[in-house]
Design a protein around this motif. Structure first.
Motif, mmCIF file in Angstrom:
data_model
loop_
_atom_site.group_PDB
_atom_site.id
_atom_site.type_symbol
_atom_site.label_atom_id
_atom_site.label_comp_id
_atom_site.label_asym_id
_atom_site.label_seq_id
_atom_site.Cartn_x
_atom_site.Cartn_y
_atom_site.Cartn_z
ATOM 1 N N HIS A 53 0.839 -1.199 0.000
ATOM 2 C CA HIS A 53 0.000 0.000 0.000
ATOM 3 C C HIS A 53 0.878 1.255 0.000
ATOM 4 O O HIS A 53 1.003 1.932 1.024
ATOM 5 N N PRO A 54 1.461 1.593 -1.154
ATOM 6 C CA PRO A 54 2.385 2.743 -1.201
ATOM 7 C C PRO A 54 1.742 4.065 -0.792
ATOM 8 O O PRO A 54 2.420 4.949 -0.273
ATOM 9 N N GLU A 55 0.421 4.215 -0.997
ATOM 10 C CA GLU A 55 -0.229 5.471 -0.596
ATOM 11 C C GLU A 55 -0.229 5.627 0.922
ATOM 12 O O GLU A 55 -0.150 6.738 1.442
ATOM 13 N N LYS A 56 -0.287 4.526 1.647
ATOM 14 C CA LYS A 56 -0.224 4.586 3.122
ATOM 15 C C LYS A 56 1.201 4.890 3.567
ATOM 16 O O LYS A 56 1.414 5.613 4.543
ATOM 17 N N LEU A 57 2.160 4.347 2.844
ATOM 18 C CA LEU A 57 3.558 4.637 3.146
ATOM 19 C C LEU A 57 3.832 6.130 2.933
ATOM 20 O O LEU A 57 4.551 6.764 3.704
ATOM 21 N N TRP A 58 3.207 6.711 1.879
ATOM 22 C CA TRP A 58 3.347 8.143 1.644
ATOM 23 C C TRP A 58 2.788 8.928 2.830
ATOM 24 O O TRP A 58 3.403 9.893 3.298
ATOM 25 N N SER A 59 1.625 8.520 3.343
ATOM 26 C CA SER A 59 1.038 9.209 4.502
ATOM 27 C C SER A 59 1.944 9.102 5.720
ATOM 28 O O SER A 59 2.129 10.078 6.456
ATOM 29 N N LEU A 60 2.532 7.940 5.933
ATOM 30 C CA LEU A 60 3.469 7.777 7.055
ATOM 31 C C LEU A 60 4.695 8.662 6.865
ATOM 32 O O LEU A 60 5.230 9.218 7.835
ATOM 33 N N SER A 61 5.121 8.835 5.620
ATOM 34 C CA SER A 61 6.237 9.726 5.338
ATOM 35 C C SER A 61 5.873 11.167 5.703
ATOM 36 O O SER A 61 6.691 11.904 6.257
ATOM 37 N N GLU A 62 4.634 11.562 5.400
ATOM 38 C CA GLU A 62 4.172 12.899 5.777
ATOM 39 C C GLU A 62 4.140 13.044 7.303
ATOM 40 O O GLU A 62 4.528 14.087 7.843
ATOM 41 N N MET A 63 3.683 12.017 7.989
ATOM 42 C CA MET A 63 3.672 12.053 9.453
ATOM 43 C C MET A 63 5.099 12.212 9.975
ATOM 44 O O MET A 63 5.363 13.013 10.868
ATOM 45 N N GLU A 64 6.015 11.452 9.403
ATOM 46 C CA GLU A 64 7.417 11.482 9.828
ATOM 47 C C GLU A 64 8.053 12.835 9.534
ATOM 48 O O GLU A 64 8.708 13.417 10.402
ATOM 49 N N SER A 65 7.867 13.355 8.323
ATOM 50 C CA SER A 65 8.556 14.586 7.927
ATOM 51 C C SER A 65 8.053 15.815 8.680
ATOM 52 O O SER A 65 8.746 16.833 8.724
ATOM 53 N N THR A 66 6.889 15.729 9.295
ATOM 54 C CA THR A 66 6.364 16.855 10.078
ATOM 55 C C THR A 66 6.579 16.672 11.578
ATOM 56 O O THR A 66 6.025 17.413 12.382
ATOM 57 N N GLY A 67 7.375 15.656 11.948
ATOM 58 C CA GLY A 67 7.762 15.488 13.351
ATOM 59 C C GLY A 67 6.901 14.552 14.162
ATOM 60 O O GLY A 67 6.999 14.530 15.390
ATOM 61 N N GLY A 68 6.063 13.747 13.519
ATOM 62 C CA GLY A 68 5.131 12.907 14.261
ATOM 63 C C GLY A 68 5.671 11.606 14.832
ATOM 64 O O GLY A 68 5.089 11.039 15.740
ATOM 65 N N GLU A 69 6.775 11.099 14.279
ATOM 66 C CA GLU A 69 7.335 9.825 14.734
ATOM 67 C C GLU A 69 6.274 8.720 14.789
ATOM 68 O O GLU A 69 6.010 8.137 15.835
ATOM 69 N N PRO A 70 5.648 8.388 13.648
ATOM 70 C CA PRO A 70 4.583 7.382 13.656
ATOM 71 C C PRO A 70 5.084 6.003 14.055
ATOM 72 O O PRO A 70 6.212 5.619 13.734
ATOM 73 N N ASP A 71 4.224 5.272 14.762
ATOM 74 C CA ASP A 71 4.549 3.911 15.192
ATOM 75 C C ASP A 71 3.258 3.101 15.254
ATOM 76 O O ASP A 71 2.169 3.659 15.399
ATOM 77 N N VAL A 72 3.414 1.799 15.178
ATOM 78 C CA VAL A 72 2.270 0.888 15.278
ATOM 79 C C VAL A 72 1.808 0.841 16.729
ATOM 80 O O VAL A 72 2.615 0.628 17.636
ATOM 81 N N VAL A 73 0.508 1.020 16.951
ATOM 82 C CA VAL A 73 -0.026 0.982 18.317
ATOM 83 C C VAL A 73 -1.103 -0.085 18.481
ATOM 84 O O VAL A 73 -1.618 -0.267 19.576
ATOM 85 N N GLY A 74 -1.431 -0.779 17.401
ATOM 86 C CA GLY A 74 -2.459 -1.814 17.541
ATOM 87 C C GLY A 74 -2.728 -2.544 16.248
ATOM 88 O O GLY A 74 -2.201 -2.196 15.183
ATOM 89 N N HIS A 75 -3.568 -3.557 16.372
ATOM 90 C CA HIS A 75 -3.973 -4.378 15.233
ATOM 91 C C HIS A 75 -5.456 -4.685 15.402
ATOM 92 O O HIS A 75 -5.870 -5.217 16.428
ATOM 93 N N ASP A 76 -6.256 -4.301 14.418
ATOM 94 C CA ASP A 76 -7.694 -4.561 14.452
ATOM 95 C C ASP A 76 -7.929 -5.973 13.924
ATOM 96 O O ASP A 76 -7.782 -6.231 12.732
ATOM 97 N N LYS A 77 -8.271 -6.875 14.815
ATOM 98 C CA LYS A 77 -8.438 -8.278 14.426
ATOM 99 C C LYS A 77 -9.619 -8.481 13.473
ATOM 100 O O LYS A 77 -9.606 -9.384 12.648
ATOM 101 N N LYS A 78 -10.629 -7.627 13.558
ATOM 102 C CA LYS A 78 -11.794 -7.758 12.670
ATOM 103 C C LYS A 78 -11.448 -7.417 11.229
ATOM 104 O O LYS A 78 -11.851 -8.103 10.300
ATOM 105 N N THR A 79 -10.710 -6.332 11.037
ATOM 106 C CA THR A 79 -10.399 -5.872 9.680
ATOM 107 C C THR A 79 -9.016 -6.316 9.211
ATOM 108 O O THR A 79 -8.716 -6.233 8.026
ATOM 109 N N GLY A 80 -8.174 -6.727 10.162
ATOM 110 C CA GLY A 80 -6.802 -7.089 9.814
ATOM 111 C C GLY A 80 -5.887 -5.883 9.662
ATOM 112 O O GLY A 80 -4.720 -6.026 9.301
ATOM 113 N N GLU A 81 -6.392 -4.679 9.956
ATOM 114 C CA GLU A 81 -5.608 -3.465 9.772
ATOM 115 C C GLU A 81 -4.671 -3.214 10.954
ATOM 116 O O GLU A 81 -5.030 -3.449 12.110
#
Length: 195
Positions: A53-81
């Protein structure tokens, strides 16, 4: 680079192979350093989903470049997300001094901020944290000890001109209200992304 500048320079929402590789290294290192945020999850599955999902990677890059330090905080077992939040100690530095939304920005007659939190989040492909998500984030560490972050505001409050923001003081998470048109150098927003 500020969120408003980042949005204007990369309209195709794609990263070069080198940018993808560098971002994946940063995300993997953060994932391994903060294992308490995502116990039971494994990086190879998350990386495979990111690469698909390169579009999601782009969003994470935007989060990173603006100082957000994105990280995984969970996994939705129903949707697999997998769920990413901005996990910077303070509200992301390049997403501060924003009023709440477009209506609030348009209502200001003078001293307008550069943009608003809702539009910047949408341009980045993320959503503002809800109050519930913000409180969940605070269970993973101590965030916004010196800053504050806009959170999704219920429609009845927004209709009356208000907006909500949160911070952590005295080892307690507080939810406050302000006029949606207000903005402060110490208030930004934290984003969430589902993948």
């Amino acid at each position: 680079m500020t969120a408003t500048k980042a949005r204007n320079t990369n309209s195709k929402k794609d990263l070069s192979p080198k940018q993808r590789e560098e971002l994946l290294k940063v995300l993997k290192a953060r994932f391994e350093k903060n294992i308490g945020r995502h116990q039971g999850l494994e990086w190879p599955q998350i990386q495979a989903k990111l690469e698909a999902h390169p579009e999601k990677l782009w969003s994470l890059s935007e989060m990173e470049s603006t100082g957000g330090e994105p990280d995984v905080v969970g996994h939705d077992k129903k949707t697999g997300e997998y769920i990413f939040y901005d996990c910077s100690a303070e509200s992301p530095k390049d997403r501060r001094s924003l009023c709440y939304d477009r209506e609030a920005l348009d209502s200001r007659k003078e001293n307008k901020p550069a943009n608003n939190a809702m539009d910047v989040a949408a341009a980045m492909g993320v959503e503002l944290l809800s109050e519930e998500q913000y409180r969940a984030l605070q269970k993973l560490g101590n965030f916004d000890l010196k800053t504050s972050s806009w959170v999704q505001t219920p429609a009845p409050i927004r209709k009356l001109g208000g907006a909500l923001f949160c911070d952590r003081r005295y080892d307690t998470v507080f939810v406050y209200h302000n006029g949606a048109e207000s903005y402060y150098a110490a208030r930004g927003f934290r984003g969430s992304l589902r993948l």
